[in-house]
Design an enzyme around this catalytic site. Structure first.
Site, mmCIF file in Angstrom:
data_model
loop_
_atom_site.group_PDB
_atom_site.id
_atom_site.type_symbol
_atom_site.label_atom_id
_atom_site.label_comp_id
_atom_site.label_asym_id
_atom_site.label_seq_id
_atom_site.Cartn_x
_atom_site.Cartn_y
_atom_site.Cartn_z
ATOM 1 N N ASP A 95 25.839 4.822 13.560
ATOM 2 C CA ASP A 95 24.574 5.486 13.224
ATOM 3 C C ASP A 95 23.655 4.433 12.597
ATOM 4 O OD1 ASP A 95 22.597 7.258 12.553
ATOM 5 O OD2 ASP A 95 23.825 8.492 11.219
ATOM 6 N N TYR A 142 -7.418 2.559 7.132
ATOM 7 C CA TYR A 142 -6.414 2.413 8.176
ATOM 8 C C TYR A 142 -6.198 3.746 8.877
ATOM 9 C CZ TYR A 142 -5.081 -1.805 5.546
ATOM 10 O OH TYR A 142 -5.078 -3.013 4.883
ATOM 11 N N ASP A 194 0.807 -1.219 0.000
ATOM 12 C CA ASP A 194 0.000 0.000 0.000
ATOM 13 C C ASP A 194 0.841 1.271 0.000
ATOM 14 O OD1 ASP A 194 -2.279 -1.464 -0.160
ATOM 15 O OD2 ASP A 194 -2.930 -1.150 1.884
ATOM 16 N N ASN A 226 -10.588 -1.238 -0.450
ATOM 17 C CA ASN A 226 -11.660 -1.650 0.453
ATOM 18 C C ASN A 226 -11.352 -1.372 1.923
ATOM 19 O OD1 ASN A 226 -9.733 -3.799 -0.340
ATOM 20 N ND2 ASN A 226 -10.683 -4.940 1.320
ATOM 21 N N TYR A 227 -10.069 -1.301 2.273
ATOM 22 C CA TYR A 227 -9.704 -1.141 3.685
ATOM 23 C C TYR A 227 -9.457 0.321 4.046
ATOM 24 C CZ TYR A 227 -9.274 -5.829 5.685
ATOM 25 O OH TYR A 227 -9.542 -7.058 6.230
ATOM 26 N N GLU A 247 3.256 0.536 -3.838
ATOM 27 C CA GLU A 247 2.475 0.420 -5.072
ATOM 28 C C GLU A 247 1.398 1.492 -5.192
ATOM 29 O OE1 GLU A 247 2.676 -4.369 -6.041
ATOM 30 O OE2 GLU A 247 1.042 -3.614 -4.783
ATOM 31 N N TYR A 248 0.803 1.875 -4.056
ATOM 32 C CA TYR A 248 -0.362 2.768 -4.107
ATOM 33 C C TYR A 248 -0.142 4.137 -3.469
ATOM 34 C CZ TYR A 248 -2.969 -1.278 -5.704
ATOM 35 O OH TYR A 248 -3.426 -2.350 -6.433
#
Length: 655
Positions: free
Chosen positions: A580, A383, A297, A380-381, A300-301
């Protein structure tokens, strides 16, 4: 507190910079009318150089795709110097593709003209194509025949009306491979015919839900004197000893820089940069229709670009400060998402408390936390990403997962890879796996990581009764050593310390990462998704800081063959001992959907906690004043007569 010049160098990209970036790319002939801007964001300067000099050039990174030719580019522009700093054309077979652009969701409607798809629908009795919706999905690994193409693999759903919830009616068994550049249907896979589930799930319609539950009385949250935090023009947020710079990125969403906490007037650094650098949703149904169904997500999106505009009283409750998010549209122009970030305080229960039986003293303090959050909808989800900062130094991250589960037809009783949610309606088993990138800076740049575990001491001279247990400390010295799994059996945690700074007891100062320890990626080591999402196979990775190492699955995960990101970087097995370092923490949910998750899923949560460990000289919350609200009754109030409603005395506050 961070210097103004460093804060300015790291502040969120502005609309003016986005406009200047597009002007430079168009002037140089890099951005033609057919080119889509997949990603535009700030290319952060090298941390070491910025902290040393206090200034840095503002550079903008763009990921571009020409939707006429499929040529993709990775370009960096200097705004101050008004020039292109670098320009690289991607080799798709090696590099993968730039993230998905919105046009790809639209152009797949061309599939409805394809005779093979039409025949598959008619065979299932679906002849009104206007009621059918094409759902494009990231393609995963490409076959040899698809290599080099820009592909969406597409499912079909039925919407009986414009108000219908299409997820209730999947047309299962049919997958269409579609080239979004050439607009060709490459293949229609019609492997099984299953009945389309008919029962609706229109939770958003009052007529479907029925009457509201009665008896729910209002809860009002007020802060008559306003919140306890301030925020400046660079996003630097100050709250009761905490200082942190709030930023926003189109890919990662919320990004924090220079997180410090006050200790007797000294701002001590804890984290240089914190974000959720990737989230991946792998599905566990290996059928010919959905074997490829694994969504990145972030990579890609670009989930940050799908942030919701939040509403007071619905998404956020209390005395709220909102910040807008600035991202770029696929045309390269700035797009403002109003009220994308929510900042507020909330009560967090008891901070500390003790009634002493010996001296009769009774003291308690209430806790509160600073909350910085945003919500996204990706397909659809939905978050919610919530960062919490506590009075005792605790930093907590929580994902709230809700929305609509991805649906399928249910093949029948005993199917191993899905749940049945409603008659004939399935939901494939899946996971939601996140990677937090925590660029640590505990009292300075030279940090180390120890693994702490609870162990039973063997019965013997040291432990004659067999009741002794202790904690082991194991230094993780190299990148290979530091690829670790959590263990709930031993309470395994990871301590990030600074060996060069001692506390008042002469020990290294540090912070502990507490993992939830839920399952990592459930996929075979030879599978495509294991190769593409190797970061999900360990709860912990540690790498030495390198400014180009930003995303755990690599820069371009869309249709990438795999192996990029953490597995590639850590192959060098660099030292992570007293240097670091960056922590990469995988956490998430493994979801076997329940009937109660339909038609909309109640929130499920996952996350992690960071706590100071030897960082302070004592409890850092000893200076929190006692609560003065008139809701805090004196001792013995519970014995008062409440007219039969024990514990519900009203104190005349009256909202």
């Amino acid at each position: 507190m961070t210097s103004p010049s460093i804060a300015a160098a790291l502040s969120t990209i502005t609309a003016a910079e986005i406009a200047a970036n597009r002007a430079i790319l168009e002037r140089e002939g890099i951005a033609s009318p057919t080119v889509q801007y997949s990603y535009v964001g700030l290319q952060e300067p090298d941390k070491r150089e910025l902290l040393a000099s206090g200034v840095a050039d503002r550079r903008i990174r763009s990921m571009l795709v020409d939707m006429a030719t499929n040529v993709s580019r990775d370009v960096v522009v200097s705004i101050a110097e008004d020039r292109v700093v670098s320009d690289r054309v991607l080799d798709h077979a090696v590099d993968g593709q730039v993230p998905v652009v919105v046009d790809e969701f639209i152009v797949v409607a061309e599939i409805k003209k394809n005779a093979e798809w039409q025949a598959a629908m008619v065979k299932r009795g679906l002849t009104d194509f206007d009621k059918l919706v094409i759902n494009p999905l990231s393609a995963g690994v490409l076959s040899d025949a698809e290599s080099g193409r820009r592909i969406q693999r597409c499912f079909t759903f039925v919407m009986d009306s414009p108000d219908d919830l299409g997820w209730a009616h999947p047309v299962d068994g049919v997958t269409v491979m579609f080239d979004v550049v050439t607009k060709e249907v490459l293949e229609v896979v019609d492997y099984v015919e299953l009945p389309v589930p008919l029962e609706s799930g229109n939770f958003h319609l009052e007529s479907w839900r029925g009457p509201d539950r009665q008896g729910l009385k209002p809860i009002e949250i007020t802060q008559p004197e306003g919140p306890s935090f301030t925020i400046d023009e660079n996003g630097t947020l100050s709250w009761l000893g905490w200082n942190l710079q709030v930023g926003f990125d189109q890919r990662e969403g919320l990004v924090f820089h220079n997180v410090t906490i006050d200790d007797k007037g000294v701002a001590r650094p804890v984290i240089y940069r914190a974000s959720i650098a990737e989230m991946m949703v792998p599905y566990g149904d290996p059928s010919p229709q959905r074997w490829f169904q694994n969504f990145f997500d972030c990579g890609e999106y670009l989930l940050g670009g799908y942030a919701n505009s939040l509403e007071l009283g619905c998404d956020c409750v209390g005395d709220i400060t909102y910040l807008d998010a600035v991202v770029a549209g696929n045309d390269g122009a700035a797009k403002i998402i109003p009220q994308a970030i929510c900042i507020h305080e909330e009560d967090a229960g008891i901070l500390w408390k003790h009634f002493d039986n010996w001296n009769g003293s009774s003291e308690s303090r209430r806790n509160r936390r600073l909350v910085v959050s945003f919500f996204v909808t990706v397909g659809n989800y939905d978050y919610g990403f919530y960062w919490y900062f506590g009075l005792d130094g605790t930093i907590e991250f929580e994902v709230k997962a809700t929305g609509v589960v991805f649906t399928s037809a249910y093949p029948g009783e005993g199917y191993k890879f899905a749940s049945e949610l409603a008659p004939g309606l399935g939901a494939p088993y899946h996971q939601h796996l996140f990677s937090a990138r925590l660029d640590m800076m505990v009292d300075g740049l030279d940090n180390a990581v120890d693994e702490l575990e609870a162990v039973l001491v063997p019965r013997g001279p040291e432990n004659p009764t067999g009741t002794g247990f202790t904690q082991t400390v194991t230094r993780l010295r190299t990148e290979q050593d530091a690829q670790r799994l959590a263990s709930t059996e031993t309470g395994r945690v990871w301590l990030v310390s600074n060996p060069g700074v001692k506390n008042r007891l002469g020990r290294d100062v540090g912070w502990v990462l507490y993992p939830e320890g839920r399952p990592t990626l459930l996929a075979d080591a030879e599978s495509d998704i294991y190769q593409r999402a190797t970061f999900c196979t360990k709860h912990l990775w540690v790498t030495p800081y390198e400014p180009s190492e930003l995303y755990p699955a690599g820069d371009f995960v869309n249709m990438h063959p795999g192996g990029a990101g953490l597995p590639a970087w850590t192959a060098a097995n660099r030292s992570v001992d007293t240097t670091d370092i960056v922590l990469w923490h995988t956490f998430g949910l493994t979801h076997f959907p329940r009937v109660e998750d339909w038609p909309i899923m109640p929130v499920d949560t996952c996350g992690f906690v960071l706590k100071p460990h030897g960082f302070f000289g004592a409890n850092p919350a000893m200076d929190i004043p006692a609560s003065t609200s008139d809701h805090c009754a004196p001792g013995g109030a519970a014995d008062h007569d409440h007219g039969g409603h024990g514990g519900h005395e009203h104190h005349g506050h009256g909202h």
